[in-house]
Motif scaffolding. Structure first.
Motif, PDB file in Angstrom:
ATOM      1  N   ARG A  53       0.850  -1.198   0.000  1.00 60.10           N
ATOM      2  CA  ARG A  53       0.000   0.000   0.000  1.00 60.10           C
ATOM      3  C   ARG A  53       0.883   1.244   0.000  1.00 60.10           C
ATOM      4  O   ARG A  53       0.661   2.172  -0.781  1.00 60.10           O
ATOM      5  N   ALA A  54       1.885   1.277   0.857  1.00 57.43           N
ATOM      6  CA  ALA A  54       2.771   2.444   0.927  1.00 57.43           C
ATOM      7  C   ALA A  54       3.520   2.647  -0.390  1.00 57.43           C
ATOM      8  O   ALA A  54       3.644   3.779  -0.876  1.00 57.43           O
ATOM      9  N   ALA A  55       3.997   1.557  -0.983  1.00 54.83           N
ATOM     10  CA  ALA A  55       4.723   1.660  -2.252  1.00 54.83           C
ATOM     11  C   ALA A  55       3.790   2.135  -3.366  1.00 54.83           C
ATOM     12  O   ALA A  55       4.179   2.970  -4.197  1.00 54.83           O
ATOM     13  N   ALA A  56       2.557   1.631  -3.387  1.00 54.71           N
ATOM     14  CA  ALA A  56       1.595   2.058  -4.411  1.00 54.71           C
ATOM     15  C   ALA A  56       1.276   3.540  -4.253  1.00 54.71           C
ATOM     16  O   ALA A  56       1.192   4.272  -5.246  1.00 54.71           O
ATOM     17  N   ARG A  57       1.097   3.991  -3.044  1.00 55.79           N
ATOM     18  CA  ARG A  57       0.802   5.415  -2.816  1.00 55.79           C
ATOM     19  C   ARG A  57       1.952   6.301  -3.292  1.00 55.79           C
ATOM     20  O   ARG A  57       1.731   7.344  -3.905  1.00 55.79           O
ATOM     21  N   LYS A  58       3.178   5.892  -2.993  1.00 54.43           N
ATOM     22  CA  LYS A  58       4.336   6.669  -3.460  1.00 54.43           C
ATOM     23  C   LYS A  58       4.398   6.668  -4.989  1.00 54.43           C
ATOM     24  O   LYS A  58       4.692   7.692  -5.607  1.00 54.43           O
ATOM     25  N   ALA A  59       4.106   5.524  -5.596  1.00 56.39           N
ATOM     26  CA  ALA A  59       4.121   5.430  -7.054  1.00 56.39           C
ATOM     27  C   ALA A  59       3.036   6.315  -7.665  1.00 56.39           C
ATOM     28  O   ALA A  59       3.249   6.959  -8.701  1.00 56.39           O
ATOM     29  N   LEU A  60       1.872   6.374  -7.026  1.00 55.13           N
ATOM     30  CA  LEU A  60       0.790   7.244  -7.503  1.00 55.13           C
ATOM     31  C   LEU A  60       1.189   8.711  -7.406  1.00 55.13           C
ATOM     32  O   LEU A  60       0.885   9.498  -8.305  1.00 55.13           O
ATOM     33  N   VAL A  91      -4.088   6.035 -16.286  1.00 51.61           N
ATOM     34  CA  VAL A  91      -5.478   5.968 -15.820  1.00 51.61           C
ATOM     35  C   VAL A  91      -5.742   4.606 -15.199  1.00 51.61           C
ATOM     36  O   VAL A  91      -6.368   4.494 -14.136  1.00 51.61           O
ATOM     37  N   MET A  92      -5.258   3.555 -15.844  1.00 50.14           N
ATOM     38  CA  MET A  92      -5.437   2.202 -15.316  1.00 50.14           C
ATOM     39  C   MET A  92      -4.815   2.096 -13.922  1.00 50.14           C
ATOM     40  O   MET A  92      -5.409   1.495 -13.008  1.00 50.14           O
ATOM     41  N   ALA A  93      -3.642   2.689 -13.736  1.00 48.19           N
ATOM     42  CA  ALA A  93      -2.989   2.648 -12.424  1.00 48.19           C
ATOM     43  C   ALA A  93      -3.832   3.360 -11.374  1.00 48.19           C
ATOM     44  O   ALA A  93      -4.033   2.841 -10.271  1.00 48.19           O
ATOM     45  N   TYR A  94      -4.328   4.546 -11.705  1.00 55.99           N
ATOM     46  CA  TYR A  94      -5.156   5.290 -10.754  1.00 55.99           C
ATOM     47  C   TYR A  94      -6.451   4.562 -10.438  1.00 55.99           C
ATOM     48  O   TYR A  94      -6.854   4.446  -9.280  1.00 55.99           O
ATOM     49  N   GLU A  95      -7.124   4.099 -11.470  1.00 57.54           N
ATOM     50  CA  GLU A  95      -8.412   3.439 -11.257  1.00 57.54           C
ATOM     51  C   GLU A  95      -8.246   2.114 -10.513  1.00 57.54           C
ATOM     52  O   GLU A  95      -9.078   1.761  -9.687  1.00 57.54           O
ATOM     53  N   THR A  96      -7.172   1.385 -10.797  1.00 54.96           N
ATOM     54  CA  THR A  96      -6.907   0.136 -10.079  1.00 54.96           C
ATOM     55  C   THR A  96      -6.672   0.415  -8.604  1.00 54.96           C
ATOM     56  O   THR A  96      -7.220  -0.256  -7.731  1.00 54.96           O
ATOM     57  N   PHE A 100      -9.105  -0.820  -5.496  1.00 50.01           N
ATOM     58  CA  PHE A 100      -8.607  -1.697  -4.442  1.00 50.01           C
ATOM     59  C   PHE A 100      -8.459  -0.985  -3.106  1.00 50.01           C
ATOM     60  O   PHE A 100      -7.768  -1.457  -2.213  1.00 50.01           O
ATOM     61  N   GLY A 101      -9.113   0.159  -2.973  1.00 48.75           N
ATOM     62  CA  GLY A 101      -9.213   0.795  -1.671  1.00 48.75           C
ATOM     63  C   GLY A 101      -8.145   1.802  -1.336  1.00 48.75           C
ATOM     64  O   GLY A 101      -8.061   2.250  -0.199  1.00 48.75           O
ATOM     65  N   LEU A 102      -7.325   2.176  -2.305  1.00 49.40           N
ATOM     66  CA  LEU A 102      -6.324   3.200  -2.055  1.00 49.40           C
ATOM     67  C   LEU A 102      -6.909   4.535  -2.514  1.00 49.40           C
ATOM     68  O   LEU A 102      -7.231   4.714  -3.674  1.00 49.40           O
ATOM     69  N   THR A 103      -7.083   5.438  -1.598  1.00 55.33           N
ATOM     70  CA  THR A 103      -7.650   6.731  -1.928  1.00 55.33           C
ATOM     71  C   THR A 103      -6.710   7.461  -2.870  1.00 55.33           C
ATOM     72  O   THR A 103      -5.503   7.529  -2.641  1.00 55.33           O
ATOM     73  N   VAL A 104      -7.283   7.979  -3.942  1.00 52.16           N
ATOM     74  CA  VAL A 104      -6.465   8.707  -4.912  1.00 52.16           C
ATOM     75  C   VAL A 104      -7.029  10.105  -5.097  1.00 52.16           C
ATOM     76  O   VAL A 104      -8.205  10.362  -4.867  1.00 52.16           O
ATOM     77  N   HIS A 105      -6.173  10.988  -5.545  1.00 54.52           N
ATOM     78  CA  HIS A 105      -6.560  12.361  -5.840  1.00 54.52           C
ATOM     79  C   HIS A 105      -7.340  12.366  -7.152  1.00 54.52           C
ATOM     80  O   HIS A 105      -6.872  11.798  -8.140  1.00 54.52           O
TER      81      HIS A 105
END
Length: 186
Positions: A53-60, A91-96, A100-105
């Motif tokens: 989760r932390a790595a995905a958030r940093k990548a986003l 877009v696929m990265a953000y929507e995925t 999967f429950g990661l809040t995105v901007h």
């Protein structure tokens, strides 16, 4: 899932402090980075492991910093250019991640919608690679001969998929039906 964990651990370990996964000097950096972002988001879903989760958030966050003023993404970070192909993966990265429950901007997704509006031809439905109605690009050599760009609509398919994934309504975006009809005609 056990084998996948090794790949996810590698991606997390290869991530730089700025959130990048992969070599930022690589010409096609954001393609791989967007795919890695999807994988890290899915890894969090499968495992519940907070590291992913932390790595995905940093990548986003890195993807957000790479968003161009025109609303899309291209190969590098803030190079001022965008194309429908890389924008589709972002877009696929953000929507995925959001799915999967990661809040995105929401701003990058809204701006991606603006990009698809810029490159979409409302008359034909074609979504261009870097500009309205442009055919898909081809590699050097005989690639265009073997795969004539006028016979395919890959960028239109990417944009239409993203529009649906972004929950755009065809009633509000009639280009979606026009694009679907163009794809059916091919």
């Amino acid at each position: 899932f056990g084998r996948s964990r090794g790949g996810l651990d590698w991606m997390g370990g290869a991530q730089d402090g700025d959130g990048s996964v992969g070599e930022t000097r690589d010409r096609n950096f954001l393609y791989g980075h967007a795919l890695a972002t999807c994988a890290l988001s899915e890894g969090f879903l499968w495992s519940g492991d907070a590291r992913y989760r932390a790595a995905a958030r940093k990548a986003l966050r890195l993807l957000e910093s790479a968003l161009t003023p025109g609303g899309g993404w291209r190969y590098g970070i803030r190079n001022g250019e965008a194309d429908t192909s890389v924008t589709g993966w972002a877009v696929m990265a953000y929507e995925t991640a959001e799915y999967f429950g990661l809040t995105v901007h929401p701003n990058p997704i809204e701006m991606a919608g603006e990009w698809f509006d810029q490159v979409g031809d409302p008359v034909t439905g074609r979504h261009g690679y870097t500009q309205r109605g442009e055919l898909s690009s081809r590699k050097r050599g005989d690639h265009a001969t073997r795969f004539p760009p006028e016979k395919g609509e890959s960028m239109t398919a990417v944009a239409l998929f993203c529009r649906y994934f972004m929950e755009q309504d065809p009633k509000e975006h009639p280009i979606m039906e026009t694009a679907a009809n163009l794809l059916l005609s091919k």
